[in-house]
Scaffold this motif. Structure first.
Motif, PDB file in Angstrom:
ATOM      1  N   LEU A 130       0.876  -1.348   0.231  1.00  0.00           N
ATOM      2  CA  LEU A 130      -0.069   0.009   0.004  1.00  0.00           C
ATOM      3  C   LEU A 130       0.846   1.203   0.018  1.00  0.00           C
ATOM      4  O   LEU A 130       0.672   2.282  -0.640  1.00  0.00           O
ATOM      5  CB  LEU A 130      -0.961  -0.076   1.126  1.00  0.00           C
ATOM      6  N   ALA A 131       1.694   1.338   0.814  1.00  0.00           N
ATOM      7  CA  ALA A 131       2.791   2.409   0.967  1.00  0.00           C
ATOM      8  C   ALA A 131       3.423   2.577  -0.470  1.00  0.00           C
ATOM      9  O   ALA A 131       3.870   3.817  -0.938  1.00  0.00           O
ATOM     10  CB  ALA A 131       3.773   2.342   1.910  1.00  0.00           C
ATOM     11  N   GLN A 132       3.530   1.469  -1.144  1.00  0.00           N
ATOM     12  CA  GLN A 132       4.542   1.645  -2.528  1.00  0.00           C
ATOM     13  C   GLN A 132       3.567   2.199  -3.517  1.00  0.00           C
ATOM     14  O   GLN A 132       3.859   2.858  -4.538  1.00  0.00           O
ATOM     15  CB  GLN A 132       4.861   0.294  -2.648  1.00  0.00           C
ATOM     16  N   ARG A 133       2.227   1.686  -3.500  1.00  0.00           N
ATOM     17  CA  ARG A 133       1.413   1.939  -4.733  1.00  0.00           C
ATOM     18  C   ARG A 133       0.399   3.004  -4.337  1.00  0.00           C
ATOM     19  O   ARG A 133      -0.184   3.895  -5.245  1.00  0.00           O
ATOM     20  CB  ARG A 133       0.611   0.657  -4.774  1.00  0.00           C
ATOM     21  N   HIS A 134       0.279   3.476  -3.006  1.00  0.00           N
ATOM     22  CA  HIS A 134      -0.737   4.541  -2.646  1.00  0.00           C
ATOM     23  C   HIS A 134       0.086   5.487  -1.481  1.00  0.00           C
ATOM     24  O   HIS A 134      -0.547   5.584  -0.571  1.00  0.00           O
ATOM     25  CB  HIS A 134      -1.993   4.051  -2.077  1.00  0.00           C
ATOM     26  N   PRO A 135       1.199   6.025  -1.811  1.00  0.00           N
ATOM     27  CA  PRO A 135       1.880   6.853  -0.921  1.00  0.00           C
ATOM     28  C   PRO A 135       1.240   7.996  -0.450  1.00  0.00           C
ATOM     29  O   PRO A 135       1.257   8.482   0.595  1.00  0.00           O
ATOM     30  CB  PRO A 135       3.199   7.275  -1.551  1.00  0.00           C
ATOM     31  N   GLU A 136       0.386   8.399  -1.139  1.00  0.00           N
ATOM     32  CA  GLU A 136      -0.470   9.775  -0.840  1.00  0.00           C
ATOM     33  C   GLU A 136      -1.434   9.298   0.140  1.00  0.00           C
ATOM     34  O   GLU A 136      -1.763  10.264   1.290  1.00  0.00           O
ATOM     35  CB  GLU A 136      -1.295  10.411  -2.095  1.00  0.00           C
ATOM     36  N   LEU A 137      -2.195   8.129   0.201  1.00  0.00           N
ATOM     37  CA  LEU A 137      -2.927   7.734   1.069  1.00  0.00           C
ATOM     38  C   LEU A 137      -2.235   7.713   2.475  1.00  0.00           C
ATOM     39  O   LEU A 137      -2.709   7.971   3.597  1.00  0.00           O
ATOM     40  CB  LEU A 137      -3.665   6.355   0.598  1.00  0.00           C
ATOM     41  N   GLY A 144      -0.104   5.446  12.416  1.00  0.00           N
ATOM     42  CA  GLY A 144       0.584   4.314  12.998  1.00  0.00           C
ATOM     43  C   GLY A 144       0.606   3.066  12.349  1.00  0.00           C
ATOM     44  O   GLY A 144      -0.348   2.794  11.623  1.00  0.00           O
ATOM     45  N   VAL A 145       1.577   2.314  12.504  1.00  0.00           N
ATOM     46  CA  VAL A 145       1.623   1.138  11.707  1.00  0.00           C
ATOM     47  C   VAL A 145       2.165  -0.137  12.654  1.00  0.00           C
ATOM     48  O   VAL A 145       3.089   0.072  13.546  1.00  0.00           O
ATOM     49  CB  VAL A 145       2.655   1.344  10.700  1.00  0.00           C
ATOM     50  N   LEU A 246       9.491   0.736   3.070  1.00  0.00           N
ATOM     51  CA  LEU A 246       9.251   1.137   4.495  1.00  0.00           C
ATOM     52  C   LEU A 246       9.552   2.615   4.854  1.00  0.00           C
ATOM     53  O   LEU A 246       9.204   2.836   5.737  1.00  0.00           O
ATOM     54  CB  LEU A 246      10.351   0.202   5.166  1.00  0.00           C
ATOM     55  N   ASP A 247      10.406   3.171   3.921  1.00  0.00           N
ATOM     56  CA  ASP A 247      10.463   4.592   3.954  1.00  0.00           C
ATOM     57  C   ASP A 247       9.464   5.461   3.986  1.00  0.00           C
ATOM     58  O   ASP A 247       9.293   6.507   4.875  1.00  0.00           O
ATOM     59  CB  ASP A 247      11.463   5.420   2.754  1.00  0.00           C
ATOM     60  N   ALA A 248       8.265   4.937   3.574  1.00  0.00           N
ATOM     61  CA  ALA A 248       6.852   5.657   3.814  1.00  0.00           C
ATOM     62  C   ALA A 248       6.659   5.791   5.298  1.00  0.00           C
ATOM     63  O   ALA A 248       5.749   6.755   5.818  1.00  0.00           O
ATOM     64  CB  ALA A 248       5.719   5.233   3.160  1.00  0.00           C
ATOM     65  N   PHE A 249       6.921   4.909   6.396  1.00  0.00           N
ATOM     66  CA  PHE A 249       6.638   4.863   7.666  1.00  0.00           C
ATOM     67  C   PHE A 249       7.725   5.687   8.366  1.00  0.00           C
ATOM     68  O   PHE A 249       7.595   5.493   9.841  1.00  0.00           O
ATOM     69  CB  PHE A 249       6.476   3.459   7.913  1.00  0.00           C
ATOM     70  N   ALA A 250       8.562   6.195   7.950  1.00  0.00           N
ATOM     71  CA  ALA A 250       9.838   6.750   8.712  1.00  0.00           C
ATOM     72  C   ALA A 250       9.513   7.546   9.661  1.00  0.00           C
ATOM     73  O   ALA A 250      10.183   7.619  10.710  1.00  0.00           O
ATOM     74  CB  ALA A 250      10.892   7.045   7.595  1.00  0.00           C
ATOM     75  N   THR A 275      15.859  -2.514  10.821  1.00  0.00           N
ATOM     76  CA  THR A 275      17.209  -1.880  10.267  1.00  0.00           C
ATOM     77  C   THR A 275      16.775  -0.736   9.426  1.00  0.00           C
ATOM     78  O   THR A 275      17.360   0.433   9.355  1.00  0.00           O
ATOM     79  CB  THR A 275      17.983  -2.806   9.348  1.00  0.00           C
ATOM     80  N   HIS A 276      15.569  -0.830   8.752  1.00  0.00           N
ATOM     81  CA  HIS A 276      15.263   0.262   7.722  1.00  0.00           C
ATOM     82  C   HIS A 276      14.294   1.242   8.488  1.00  0.00           C
ATOM     83  O   HIS A 276      14.119   2.280   7.997  1.00  0.00           O
ATOM     84  CB  HIS A 276      14.330  -0.343   6.627  1.00  0.00           C
ATOM     85  N   LEU A 277      13.755   0.710   9.775  1.00  0.00           N
ATOM     86  CA  LEU A 277      12.890   1.727  10.249  1.00  0.00           C
ATOM     87  C   LEU A 277      13.535   1.830  12.024  1.00  0.00           C
ATOM     88  O   LEU A 277      13.015   1.333  12.907  1.00  0.00           O
ATOM     89  CB  LEU A 277      11.602   1.150  10.388  1.00  0.00           C
ATOM     90  N   PRO A 278      14.486   2.434  12.092  1.00  0.00           N
ATOM     91  CA  PRO A 278      15.278   2.396  13.579  1.00  0.00           C
ATOM     92  C   PRO A 278      14.260   2.958  14.509  1.00  0.00           C
ATOM     93  O   PRO A 278      14.721   2.530  15.798  1.00  0.00           O
ATOM     94  CB  PRO A 278      16.639   2.963  12.950  1.00  0.00           C
ATOM     95  N   GLN A 279      13.482   4.016  14.120  1.00  0.00           N
ATOM     96  CA  GLN A 279      12.663   4.549  15.115  1.00  0.00           C
ATOM     97  C   GLN A 279      11.812   3.559  15.672  1.00  0.00           C
ATOM     98  O   GLN A 279      10.855   3.845  16.781  1.00  0.00           O
ATOM     99  CB  GLN A 279      11.954   5.763  14.698  1.00  0.00           C
ATOM    100  N   SER A 280      11.418   2.450  15.368  1.00  0.00           N
ATOM    101  CA  SER A 280      10.281   1.535  15.418  1.00  0.00           C
ATOM    102  C   SER A 280      10.461   0.783  16.610  1.00  0.00           C
ATOM    103  O   SER A 280      11.813   0.764  17.104  1.00  0.00           O
ATOM    104  CB  SER A 280       9.990   0.321  14.272  1.00  0.00           C
ATOM    105  N   ALA A 281       9.616   0.278  17.757  1.00  0.00           N
ATOM    106  CA  ALA A 281       9.559  -0.356  18.643  1.00  0.00           C
ATOM    107  C   ALA A 281       9.515  -2.016  18.447  1.00  0.00           C
ATOM    108  O   ALA A 281       8.631  -2.156  17.516  1.00  0.00           O
ATOM    109  CB  ALA A 281       8.542  -0.319  19.617  1.00  0.00           C
ATOM    110  N   MET A 282      10.453  -2.626  18.731  1.00  0.00           N
ATOM    111  CA  MET A 282      10.512  -3.967  18.381  1.00  0.00           C
ATOM    112  C   MET A 282       9.898  -4.952  19.523  1.00  0.00           C
ATOM    113  O   MET A 282      10.637  -4.728  20.497  1.00  0.00           O
ATOM    114  CB  MET A 282      11.726  -4.681  17.847  1.00  0.00           C
ATOM    115  N   THR A 283       9.284  -5.792  19.165  1.00  0.00           N
ATOM    116  CA  THR A 283       8.895  -6.923  20.403  1.00  0.00           C
ATOM    117  C   THR A 283       9.122  -8.408  19.906  1.00  0.00           C
ATOM    118  O   THR A 283       8.516  -8.795  18.650  1.00  0.00           O
ATOM    119  CB  THR A 283       7.367  -6.583  20.890  1.00  0.00           C
TER     120      THR A 283
END
Length: 318
Positions: A130-137, A144-145, A246-250, A275-283
């Motif tokens: 979705l981020a790749q095909r509909h970045p404006e959305l 949040g993701v 994933l850059d769309a969620f940076a 690695t591509h979203l270093p700000q993310s929280a990982m569980t």
């Protein structure tokens, strides 16, 4: 038993079920729950060969549990070819088409307000597509993701279940013979007796000591899956490479989750996303398998609820 009774009662009170017609005429089955006027809408996308039932425990916790913050509206739905949604030709069994379906679903049933998107396994890959095909959305609506037991790429070995060499060639030859036979293409479901699939599915999908609800939901959804859904979506999963998406969620709050005993998308795939979203929280949930939406309901729902709370706070501040 008490929890299951509570879930059934809540479902009768608060859930609305309907079909969404996509641009190519495919009907998608959706379940809508939560309070009227909720400040945030959560959309839950399920995994390959599963259906919306596997998100139901999390949806019920989000709309009626004890998590702090406002209660969201929650939409869960069946991908095309899955559950109660319409089947579709193999040419349309792609992540790209699933992403377009998700965009159309949002446009029709949640056309305004902030969104939290949560995708499990193939559902997480759908969110990336979705981020790749509909970045404006994504840029205008997503607040949040949650990427749950999923991968941004590297699944080429999925077609052979990780095998290589002669075993892989033999497996693929047998698979080709099976999936083109009438015994496969004309069957409506994988099994009318899901419990018979239990031992194999438990070893592949579940972690240590899964409870009865986790087993029933997993076995039931997969037993009801169309065989052609299994074979038809395999190519798009093996071709999935969306690190760049994933850059769309940076700049967004992102939760990435996985079970330590996940055999399909083990923790190395979650670490690749982070690695591509270093700000993310990982569980990493100890001893859990691939089915963490049903194995670790409280943990998964609490992390999505935290995203809802952050999204609602931004709405209030503006």
């Amino acid at each position: 038993m008490h929890d299951e009774r509570r879930y059934r009662e809540q479902r009768m009170r608060n859930e609305h079920r309907y079909r969404v017609l996509t641009g190519d005429g495919t009907g998608l089955y959706a379940v809508d729950s939560g309070p009227d006027g909720a400040p945030v809408t959560v959309v839950l996308a399920h995994g390959w060969t599963l259906d919306e039932r596997c998100w139901a425990p999390v949806a019920h916790e989000l709309t009626g549990g004890s998590h702090p913050g406002p209660r969201p509206r929650v939409i869960r739905y069946d991908h095309r070819g899955h559950g109660r949604s319409d089947d579709t030709p193999d040419a349309s069994k792609t992540l790209e088409r699933l992403a377009d379906d998700l965009a159309e679903l949002i446009g029709q049933v949640a056309p305004s307000g902030p969104l939290v998107l949560a995708g499990h396994s193939m559902g997480g890959m759908t969110v990336m597509a979705l981020a790749q095909r509909h970045p404006e959305l994504v840029a205008s609506r997503v607040a949040g993701v949650a990427l749950v037991a999923t991968a941004s790429g590297g699944l080429g070995g999925a077609a052979t279940l990780g095998m290589s060499g002669r075993p892989a060639r033999m497996f693929l030859a047998g698979k080709q013979a099976l999936t083109t036979s009438p015994r496969w293409t004309e069957r409506r479901e994988l099994s009318r007796h899901p419990a018979l699939l239990g031992p194999g599915l438990r070893a592949l999908l579940l972690g240590r000591r899964p409870d009865g609800r986790a087993r029933r939901l997993t076995y039931g959804a997969i037993g009801d899956c169309r065989p052609t859904t299994v074979s038809g979506f395999t190519p798009t999963l093996t071709e999935h490479e969306r690190d760049a998406a994933l850059d769309a969620f940076a700049d967004l709050p992102v939760e990435v989750m996985v079970g330590s005993a996940d055999r399909l998308t083990p923790p190395r795939f979650t670490r690749r996303i982070r690695t591509h979203l270093p700000q993310s929280a990982m569980t990493i949930f100890p001893d859990a398998g691939h089915m963490i939406p049903v194995e670790r309901v409280d943990g998964v729902s609490s992390r999505i609820a935290a995203l809802v709370q952050q999204a609602a706070a931004r709405v209030t501040s503006t």
